[in-house]
Design a protein around this motif. Structure first.
Motif, PDB file in Angstrom:
ATOM      1  N   MET A 156       0.832  -1.205   0.000  1.00 43.21           N
ATOM      2  CA  MET A 156       0.000   0.000   0.000  1.00 43.21           C
ATOM      3  C   MET A 156       0.865   1.253   0.000  1.00 43.21           C
ATOM      4  SD  MET A 156      -3.310   0.336  -0.117  1.00 43.21           S
ATOM      5  CE  MET A 156      -3.244   1.664  -1.306  1.00 43.21           C
ATOM      6  N   ALA A 157       1.963   1.235   0.748  1.00 45.88           N
ATOM      7  CA  ALA A 157       2.855   2.391   0.796  1.00 45.88           C
ATOM      8  C   ALA A 157       3.495   2.650  -0.561  1.00 45.88           C
ATOM      9  CB  ALA A 157       3.933   2.182   1.866  1.00 45.88           C
ATOM     10  N   GLU A 158       3.911   1.580  -1.238  1.00 50.83           N
ATOM     11  CA  GLU A 158       4.660   1.742  -2.484  1.00 50.83           C
ATOM     12  C   GLU A 158       3.777   2.086  -3.677  1.00 50.83           C
ATOM     13  OE1 GLU A 158       8.592  -0.927  -1.411  1.00 50.83           O
ATOM     14  OE2 GLU A 158       7.076  -1.819  -2.719  1.00 50.83           O
ATOM     15  N   TYR A 159       2.467   1.944  -3.541  1.00 50.39           N
ATOM     16  CA  TYR A 159       1.564   2.352  -4.611  1.00 50.39           C
ATOM     17  C   TYR A 159       0.914   3.710  -4.357  1.00 50.39           C
ATOM     18  CZ  TYR A 159       1.339  -1.400  -8.044  1.00 50.39           C
ATOM     19  OH  TYR A 159       1.622  -2.260  -9.080  1.00 50.39           O
ATOM     20  N   SER A 160       0.984   4.202  -3.138  1.00 49.60           N
ATOM     21  CA  SER A 160       0.255   5.422  -2.791  1.00 49.60           C
ATOM     22  C   SER A 160       1.027   6.668  -3.190  1.00 49.60           C
ATOM     23  CB  SER A 160      -0.019   5.455  -1.283  1.00 49.60           C
ATOM     24  OG  SER A 160      -0.803   4.358  -0.886  1.00 49.60           O
ATOM     25  N   ASN A 161       0.301   7.779  -3.350  1.00 52.28           N
ATOM     26  CA  ASN A 161       0.965   9.069  -3.526  1.00 52.28           C
ATOM     27  C   ASN A 161       1.330   9.627  -2.157  1.00 52.28           C
ATOM     28  OD1 ASN A 161      -1.245  10.789  -2.440  1.00 52.28           O
ATOM     29  ND2 ASN A 161      -2.359  10.087  -4.233  1.00 52.28           N
ATOM     30  N   LYS A 162       2.231  10.588  -2.144  1.00 51.13           N
ATOM     31  CA  LYS A 162       2.745  11.053  -0.857  1.00 51.13           C
ATOM     32  C   LYS A 162       1.742  11.901  -0.087  1.00 51.13           C
ATOM     33  CE  LYS A 162       5.312  14.939  -2.951  1.00 51.13           C
ATOM     34  NZ  LYS A 162       6.666  15.500  -3.148  1.00 51.13           N
ATOM     35  N   LYS A 163       0.722  12.426  -0.774  1.00 55.14           N
ATOM     36  CA  LYS A 163      -0.258  13.283  -0.106  1.00 55.14           C
ATOM     37  C   LYS A 163      -1.222  12.486   0.756  1.00 55.14           C
ATOM     38  CE  LYS A 163      -3.727  16.852  -1.037  1.00 55.14           C
ATOM     39  NZ  LYS A 163      -4.445  17.623  -2.084  1.00 55.14           N
ATOM     40  N   THR A 164      -1.661  11.323   0.285  1.00 56.45           N
ATOM     41  CA  THR A 164      -2.671  10.535   1.015  1.00 56.45           C
ATOM     42  C   THR A 164      -2.159   9.154   1.411  1.00 56.45           C
ATOM     43  OG1 THR A 164      -3.595   9.713  -1.086  1.00 56.45           O
ATOM     44  CG2 THR A 164      -4.577  11.708  -0.156  1.00 56.45           C
ATOM     45  N   ARG A 165      -0.857   8.955   1.376  1.00 54.45           N
ATOM     46  CA  ARG A 165      -0.281   7.634   1.664  1.00 54.45           C
ATOM     47  C   ARG A 165      -0.644   7.160   3.077  1.00 54.45           C
ATOM     48  NH1 ARG A 165       4.919   8.765   0.904  1.00 54.45           N
ATOM     49  NH2 ARG A 165       5.206   9.205   3.123  1.00 54.45           N
ATOM     50  N   GLY A 166      -0.538   8.029   4.052  1.00 58.25           N
ATOM     51  CA  GLY A 166      -0.826   7.634   5.426  1.00 58.25           C
ATOM     52  C   GLY A 166      -2.253   7.156   5.605  1.00 58.25           C
ATOM     53  N   ALA A 167      -3.198   7.846   4.962  1.00 58.86           N
ATOM     54  CA  ALA A 167      -4.604   7.472   5.090  1.00 58.86           C
ATOM     55  C   ALA A 167      -4.862   6.100   4.491  1.00 58.86           C
ATOM     56  CB  ALA A 167      -5.488   8.518   4.411  1.00 58.86           C
ATOM     57  N   PHE A 168      -4.226   5.800   3.346  1.00 59.30           N
ATOM     58  CA  PHE A 168      -4.462   4.515   2.705  1.00 59.30           C
ATOM     59  C   PHE A 168      -3.840   3.367   3.500  1.00 59.30           C
ATOM     60  CE2 PHE A 168      -5.316   6.964  -1.275  1.00 59.30           C
ATOM     61  CZ  PHE A 168      -6.594   6.481  -1.474  1.00 59.30           C
ATOM     62  N   ILE A 169      -2.645   3.558   4.026  1.00 57.67           N
ATOM     63  CA  ILE A 169      -2.047   2.495   4.842  1.00 57.67           C
ATOM     64  C   ILE A 169      -2.867   2.297   6.114  1.00 57.67           C
ATOM     65  CG2 ILE A 169       0.034   1.688   6.004  1.00 57.67           C
ATOM     66  CD1 ILE A 169       1.655   3.565   4.233  1.00 57.67           C
ATOM     67  N   ALA A 170      -3.282   3.404   6.727  1.00 55.27           N
ATOM     68  CA  ALA A 170      -4.091   3.313   7.942  1.00 55.27           C
ATOM     69  C   ALA A 170      -5.445   2.666   7.660  1.00 55.27           C
ATOM     70  CB  ALA A 170      -4.289   4.707   8.548  1.00 55.27           C
ATOM     71  N   ALA A 171      -6.000   2.909   6.457  1.00 56.42           N
ATOM     72  CA  ALA A 171      -7.288   2.302   6.107  1.00 56.42           C
ATOM     73  C   ALA A 171      -7.169   0.788   5.999  1.00 56.42           C
ATOM     74  CB  ALA A 171      -7.798   2.887   4.792  1.00 56.42           C
ATOM     75  N   VAL A 172      -6.039   0.309   5.482  1.00 55.69           N
ATOM     76  CA  VAL A 172      -5.805  -1.139   5.439  1.00 55.69           C
ATOM     77  C   VAL A 172      -5.816  -1.701   6.862  1.00 55.69           C
ATOM     78  CG1 VAL A 172      -4.101  -2.930   4.914  1.00 55.69           C
ATOM     79  CG2 VAL A 172      -4.532  -1.106   3.265  1.00 55.69           C
ATOM     80  N   PHE A 173      -5.107  -1.035   7.748  1.00 57.17           N
ATOM     81  CA  PHE A 173      -5.033  -1.497   9.135  1.00 57.17           C
ATOM     82  C   PHE A 173      -6.375  -1.355   9.848  1.00 57.17           C
ATOM     83  CE2 PHE A 173      -3.505  -1.104  13.626  1.00 57.17           C
ATOM     84  CZ  PHE A 173      -2.910  -2.350  13.703  1.00 57.17           C
ATOM     85  N   ALA A 174      -7.148  -0.325   9.469  1.00 50.90           N
ATOM     86  CA  ALA A 174      -8.438  -0.083  10.115  1.00 50.90           C
ATOM     87  C   ALA A 174      -9.437  -1.197   9.857  1.00 50.90           C
ATOM     88  CB  ALA A 174      -9.020   1.248   9.641  1.00 50.90           C
TER      89      ALA A 174
END
Length: 538
Positions: A156-174
């Motif tokens: 998820m980190a390596e596919y995300s853009n730097k602006k919303t990367r944290g939200a997408f990784i956190a969404a996986v964990f959520a």
């Protein structure tokens, strides 16, 4: 293209950093997140059925109380999956860097599916043989779950853009929150159906009749249900291409990286030649150079996850006080086996719905605004405060007149664990280490976390016993008491707060900037020609 320090950067990676959020990102969250949905379901549903297992296999005829799992059996049944998870995090984290994220990703899912089914089919003619086979399959279930941690976060980190990367990784964990919620709901539905089909009386009225023979199917169905969501996403997980960052920076195939990215991000990239030579091979994991660059970072991520999980997994120690205080969980002998399962599941579902799930999603919505560092700092701070409040006033809060205050503080402790270090400790290790070590370092950090979970779940299970051995739970020695245990946990959270200062803030920065891989790239890079189909922000 160059970064802020004037170093060259591979163009395909900069395109990833500025690509607008689109459908693929959300699909990746669902595909990766369903693994975590399954992870949390499998890890936490066992706590729902342990009382039922004790009644079915360890009830002594004529005893005034229904049976319960002996302490050593309870520790094995609950803890063996955590041990397997720790081993899987290290093993698959390493493989993810050596063989590639995609190659290993499907293996972990199939391991979870197979072992979930086998856990429910645990066989044997005696209680010990059933528990032994259950523990065997749950170890390997945990082994597969462990691999999902570093791989899902890294992909998820390596596919995300730097602006919303944290939200997408956190969404996986959520998705863990929904898995915990689903575990309770499945247990409620299954126990309700069986209770309607096979009515039973409370143990105090009819000890034999309180445990219908069909109850043995209930716990098996609950455990096996965990295979369903994982199996449904297996095909899509296998269809996910390798991440461009792994292909470009580790496999050194820039053309393939561009091809993969064009498939999923609707971006066309034409390259004549892209050669990435790097100083990456000049130092290895745990070399002096790695320690100089990232040693404190790894210490920070591993220690914070370790300390957090001690506190997080020990929070179930005082669930029974809350459940009993508000009447959610009457005495065991006043309920039938399936009635007790229903009430335990209902109570844990309400806690998850009110405290656990909201905390996860608060992190998703705010992590790229507030930042990882401040959310983790805030979470540890409030967990420390609430644990001290519960510890110093333990006897006050457990009095019937103060039930509401007890519930509120307990719920807030869960909320700030999830809107805090329980989420950020998963996000940050996927962002701050070089691509060739990213999965391994995340696995190491997560494994330290699971070591903390084992201490929290079982070390404090013994430590929290009453200081008077006569008042301790059956089979347990005297401990330091619940009050002192809570105060120790508060100190552990405070230590976690200080270790947070070793972890850098990664909000709004590219992975290459955080890992300093731009400083390592050398050689002749021929900039690719990039054609973008309305999906890349300029």
């Amino acid at each position: 293209m160059a970064n802020g320090q004037g170093q060259p950067q591979l163009e395909v990676l900069s395109v990833l950093d500025v690509a607008k959020t689109q459908f693929y990102h959300f699909r990746a969250v669902v595909i990766s997140g369903m693994g975590f949905f399954t992870d949390s379901y499998d890890l936490f549903c066992i706590s729902l059925v342990t009382k039922l297992l004790g009644r079915i296999y360890y009830t002594v005829p004529g005893s005034p109380k229904p049976g319960s799992l002996p302490p050593n059996v309870a520790a094995a049944v609950n803890g063996v999956a955590l041990c397997g998870t720790l081993a899987g995090q290290l093993f698959f984290g390493y493989l993810g860097d050596k063989l590639g994220r995609k190659c290993v990703y499907g293996i972990t899912l199939m391991l979870m599916v197979g072992c979930s089914i086998c856990s429910g089919l645990s066989f044997g003619s005696t209680p010990n043989s059933v528990m032994a086979t259950l523990c065997f399959f749950r170890f390997w279930l945990g082994f597969g779950i462990g691999g999902d941690y570093p791989l899902s976060a890294t992909i998820m980190a390596e596919y995300s853009n730097k602006k919303t990367r944290g939200a997408f990784i956190a969404a996986v964990f959520a998705m863990q929150g929904f898995g915990i919620l689903a575990g309770g709901m499945v247990a409620i539905v299954v126990s309700t159906i069986f209770n309607a089909l096979y009515p039973s009386q409370p143990y105090s009225v009819n000890p034999t009749g309180s445990i219908p023979a069909q109850a043995d199917y209930v716990w098996r169905i609950i455990l096996m249900f965990g295979a369903l969501p994982a199996a449904l996403t297996y095909y899509w997980r296998r269809q996910m291409p390798e991440t461009p960052r792994y292909t470009a920076l580790v496999a050194k195939d820039g053309a393939k990286a561009c091809e993969d990215m064009s498939k999923v991000l609707n971006v066309e990239i034409k390259e004549q030649s892209t050669v990435v030579q790097s100083k990456a091979k000049s130092f290895g994991l745990f070399s002096k150079e790695f320690m100089r660059r990232h040693g404190l970072h790894l210490l920070g991520t591993a220690s914070c996850w370790f300390l957090l999980d001690i506190a997080y997994y020990s929070q179930n120690l005082f669930q029974k006080d809350i459940f009993s205080a508000v009447g959610w969980l009457p005495s065991a002998k006043s309920m039938s086996a399936l009635g007790e399962l229903y009430k335990i599941a209902r109570a844990q579902t309400l806690i998850a719905l009110c405290g656990t799930v909201p905390g996860y999603w608060a992190t998703v919505f705010l992590i790229d605004r507030i930042g990882r560092f401040y959310i983790q700092l805030m979470g540890f701070f409030f967990m420390t405060c609430f644990m001290f409040v519960l510890g110093f006033g333990y006897h006050h809060w457990t009095m019937p007149a103060n039930n509401i205050g007890f519930i509120v503080i307990y719920g807030l402790t869960f909320f700030f664990a999830n809107f805090g270090p329980n989420s950020t400790t998963f996000v940050v290790p996927a962002e701050i280490f070089p691509a060739r070590f990213r999965s391994t370092c995340h696995g190491i950090s997560a494994a330290f976390g699971k070591a903390g979970a084992i201490i929290g779940a079982f070390g404090f299970l013994y430590a929290s016993q009453n200081q008077d051995k006569a008042k301790a739970d059956a089979g347990f020695p005297a401990g330091i008491g619940m009050k002192n245990s809570l105060l120790v946990l508060a100190v552990i959270n405070a230590i976690g707060l200080f270790f947070t200062f070793l972890v850098p803030e990664s909000k709004g920065k590219s992975l290459e900037e955080m890992s300093r891989e731009n400083e390592e790239q050398v050689g002749d890079l021929e900039n690719p020609v990039v054609t973008v189909k309305d999906q890349v922000a300029v």
